[in-house]
Design an enzyme around this catalytic site. Structure first.
Site, PDB file in Angstrom:
ATOM      1  N   CYS A   1      10.169  -7.916  10.686  1.00 17.41           N
ATOM      2  CA  CYS A   1       8.773  -7.919   9.569  1.00 17.41           C
ATOM      3  C   CYS A   1       8.795  -8.476   8.492  1.00 17.41           C
ATOM      4  CB  CYS A   1       9.569  -6.812   8.399  1.00 17.41           C
ATOM      5  SG  CYS A   1       8.925  -5.207   8.942  1.00 17.41           S
TER       6      CYS A   1
ATOM      7  N   CYS B   1       7.205  -1.861   4.569  1.00 23.35           N
ATOM      8  CA  CYS B   1       7.318  -0.676   5.205  1.00 23.35           C
ATOM      9  C   CYS B   1       8.612   0.439   4.498  1.00 23.35           C
ATOM     10  CB  CYS B   1       8.445  -1.116   6.305  1.00 23.35           C
ATOM     11  SG  CYS B   1       9.822  -2.017   6.710  1.00 23.35           S
TER      12      CYS B   1
ATOM     13  N   GLU C   1       8.205  -9.566   5.627  1.00 22.06           N
ATOM     14  CA  GLU C   1       9.808  -9.474   4.391  1.00 22.06           C
ATOM     15  C   GLU C   1      10.897  -9.612   4.206  1.00 22.06           C
ATOM     16  OE1 GLU C   1       6.173  -6.430   4.046  1.00 22.06           O
ATOM     17  OE2 GLU C   1       7.494  -7.350   5.261  1.00 22.06           O
TER      18      GLU C   1
END
Length: 130
Positions: A51, A84, A53
């Site tokens: 991801c 998420c 992040e």
């Protein structure tokens, strides 16, 4: 500083590798007045991708940072691209519950501004292990 984070997240999104979902995500976080960015990177062998992040957090840790002050996330759709579940926990490892989490659209317009506490109530963090 938030405007700089938004620009950095938008630029990171442009570098995303998402040939399967075509859902490009960028993230930029602030730590000690430095900005660290990341983008999502997909992999043909799901779920081996990462991801945006997680990429930004890795860049921060590599530079010696340990405390996220705020983060901006931009996805591909018209709805706010919230982190998420796994990334919410990753963010929790390096931030206070009142950390600002800002989601913007592909033009940089803020769609949602909240706190990590609102995204991850009753969270488990490093202090729970002390």
């Amino acid at each position: 500083m938030t405007d700089m984070l938004i620009r950095a997240a938008l630029a990171a999104r442009e570098k995303a590798y998402a040939p399967y979902s075509r859902f490009h995500v960028g993230a930029a976080l602030r730590c000690d007045d430095a900005i660290y960015s990341g983008c999502n990177v997909e992999n043909a062998a799901y779920p081996q991708g990462s991801c945006a992040e997680a990429g930004a957090i890795s860049a921060m840790v590599l530079a010696g940072g340990r405390q996220i002050d705020e983060i901006v996330i931009v996805g591909s759709g018209e709805a706010a691209c919230t982190p998420c579940g796994g990334c919410r926990q990753r963010l929790r490892e390096f931030s206070a519950s009142d950390m600002r989490v800002i989601m913007v659209d592909t033009k940089g317009v803020i769609l949602l501004e909240t706190t990590l506490e609102a995204l991850l109530p009753w969270s488990f963090g490093p202090e729970n292990l002390a």
